[in-house]
Design a protein around this motif. Structure first.
Motif, short mmCIF file in Angstrom:
data_model
loop_
_atom_site.label_atom_id
_atom_site.label_comp_id
_atom_site.label_asym_id
_atom_site.label_seq_id
_atom_site.Cartn_x
_atom_site.Cartn_y
_atom_site.Cartn_z
N THR A 25 -5.15 6.73 12.89
CA THR A 25 -5.39 7.70 11.83
C THR A 25 -5.39 6.91 10.52
O THR A 25 -4.41 6.23 10.21
CB THR A 25 -4.28 8.78 11.79
N VAL A 26 -6.49 6.96 9.79
CA VAL A 26 -6.65 6.13 8.60
C VAL A 26 -6.40 6.97 7.35
O VAL A 26 -6.96 8.06 7.20
CB VAL A 26 -8.06 5.50 8.54
N VAL A 29 0.82 -1.22 0.00
CA VAL A 29 0.00 0.00 0.00
C VAL A 29 0.85 1.27 0.00
O VAL A 29 0.32 2.37 -0.12
CB VAL A 29 -0.98 0.02 1.20
N GLY A 30 2.18 1.13 0.15
CA GLY A 30 3.04 2.31 0.04
C GLY A 30 3.42 2.94 1.37
O GLY A 30 3.60 4.16 1.43
N LYS A 31 3.55 2.13 2.42
CA LYS A 31 3.91 2.69 3.73
C LYS A 31 5.31 3.29 3.71
O LYS A 31 5.53 4.41 4.20
CB LYS A 31 3.79 1.60 4.80
N VAL A 85 0.58 7.06 18.24
CA VAL A 85 -0.34 7.21 17.11
C VAL A 85 -0.03 6.10 16.12
O VAL A 85 1.12 5.71 15.95
CB VAL A 85 -0.19 8.59 16.42
N VAL A 86 -1.08 5.58 15.47
CA VAL A 86 -0.91 4.56 14.44
C VAL A 86 -1.59 5.04 13.16
O VAL A 86 -2.79 5.34 13.16
CB VAL A 86 -1.51 3.21 14.88
N ILE A 87 -0.81 5.16 12.10
CA ILE A 87 -1.36 5.46 10.77
C ILE A 87 -1.69 4.12 10.11
O ILE A 87 -0.80 3.31 9.89
CB ILE A 87 -0.36 6.25 9.91
N TRP A 88 -2.97 3.91 9.82
CA TRP A 88 -3.37 2.68 9.14
C TRP A 88 -3.57 3.01 7.66
O TRP A 88 -4.44 3.79 7.32
CB TRP A 88 -4.65 2.10 9.73
#
Length: 337
Positions: free
Chosen positions: A152-153, A43-45, A113-116
């Motif tokens: 944070t999506v 997905v391009g993390k 914080v987690v960026i999903w």
């Protein structure tokens, strides 16, 4: 032998307690904050981190890009550090996923914080939804709420959604990519669909919070505040946000920041689209103190959206070939600006 009074002994112990409290407070104030980037493979993390910080993390190209967590640490104000963790992608194999679940669960607990990351052009959120349920399985209600509050999506690779076309707003040798109105509507609809599928099922556990300057004084059954923060209990959806903004337009910015907690944000590392909003949302989610500790990062992101014109030329082009005459009829790369 020297006699020590009971009062003196009690005061000595009390001072030791005070010193311990001060040490814990100082350690907490200087604690590095961390952000993890999670999601399916491809997905391009890593590309997102490279775009945000100008790093050169290896990226996948038809194969696994990240097999172990990798981190980037950036300084804030007064030496405070913010660490971004690039996590391995889920979904590579059924055999690997259980180990990844354990790794993700640990990082979800430890991160602030987690960026999903979800692929903007994906047709389904089922795999990500299953992964999130697995990570929350076994946790009590309060812990689930705390972990969900970290999310944070984002929809990555928004540049893959075309047509309608993207607009390049050129300003001299640089410019910025913006979606055309029709594409903006498509992105908005896609983000709303992902929000309903990924976040809405957890609505009764969700909450939103943001900083305030102390002038906020509105409270109801779901909204609370103090001198530093405003909090909302539940899913702060687009409809909820608009209702509050209409009723209290003087606090529109506060409600917009609350909305950012649950807004699914389309972005593109390639086009550098919405990277500024992503960074601002992450810092806001870190809490009131972090907004000031990492204000330098927000000041630095003004350049995040700038793309050189020469780079833009490489991102897409139609070459029209006149098959009758055997010549190029049109080539954007040769078109003068």
């Amino acid at each position: 032998m020297e006699r020590v009074s009971v009062g003196a002994l009690g005061e000595e112990r009390l001072e030791k307690v005070r010193q311990g409290v001060r040490r814990e407070r100082d350690a907490e104030s200087g604690r590095p904050l961390s952000v993890a980037i999670m999601g399916q493979a491809g997905v391009g993390k890593s590309s997102l981190l490279n775009a945000l910080f100008g790093t050169r993390l290896p990226v996948g190209d038809g194969k696994t890009g990240t097999c172990e967590p990798r981190c980037i640490s950036v300084p804030g104000n007064s030496g405070h550090m913010l660490t971004f963790w690039d996590m391995p992608g889920m979904g590579e194999s059924l055999a690997a996923d259980p180990a990844y679940h354990a790794m993700y669960r640990d990082r979800l607990v430890e991160s602030d914080v987690v960026i999903w990351a979800l692929h903007a052009d994906s047709a389904s959120t089922a795999a990500d939804a299953r992964c999130l349920r697995a990570l929350l399985a076994g946790a009590d209600r309060q812990t689930r709420a705390e972990l969900l509050a970290k999310l944070t999506v984002v929809l990555t690779k928004a540049d893959t959604l075309t047509p309608p076309p993207w607009i390049f707003d050129m300003r001299g040798s640089h410019g910025a990519f913006l979606p055309s109105p029709a594409l903006a509507d498509r992105l908005s609809a896609r983000a709303a669909r992902f929000e309903r599928a990924f976040l809405e099922p957890w609505a009764d556990l969700l909450g939103a919070a943001t900083y305030t300057t102390g002038e906020f004084a509105i409270g109801d059954d779901r909204l609370s505040f103090d001198g530093h923060a405003v909090r909302y209990r539940g899913h702060f959806s687009a409809e909820v946000c608009e209702a509050y903004r209409a009723a209290h337009p003087e606090h529109a910015e506060v409600f917009s920041r609350l909305r950012d907690d649950h807004r699914v944000l389309p972005c593109s590392a390639l086009f550098r689209y919405n990277l500024v909003r992503l960074m601002a949302g992450v810092v806001n989610k870190l809490g009131p103190a972090a907004v000031f500790r990492f204000q330098r990062l927000l000041g630095d992101v003004t350049e995040l959206a700038r793309v050189p014109v020469e780079a833009m030329r490489e991102y897409g082009n139609f070459l029209v070939w006149d098959g009758v005459r055997g010549v190029k009829a049109f080539d954007l790369a040769r078109f003068p600006f």
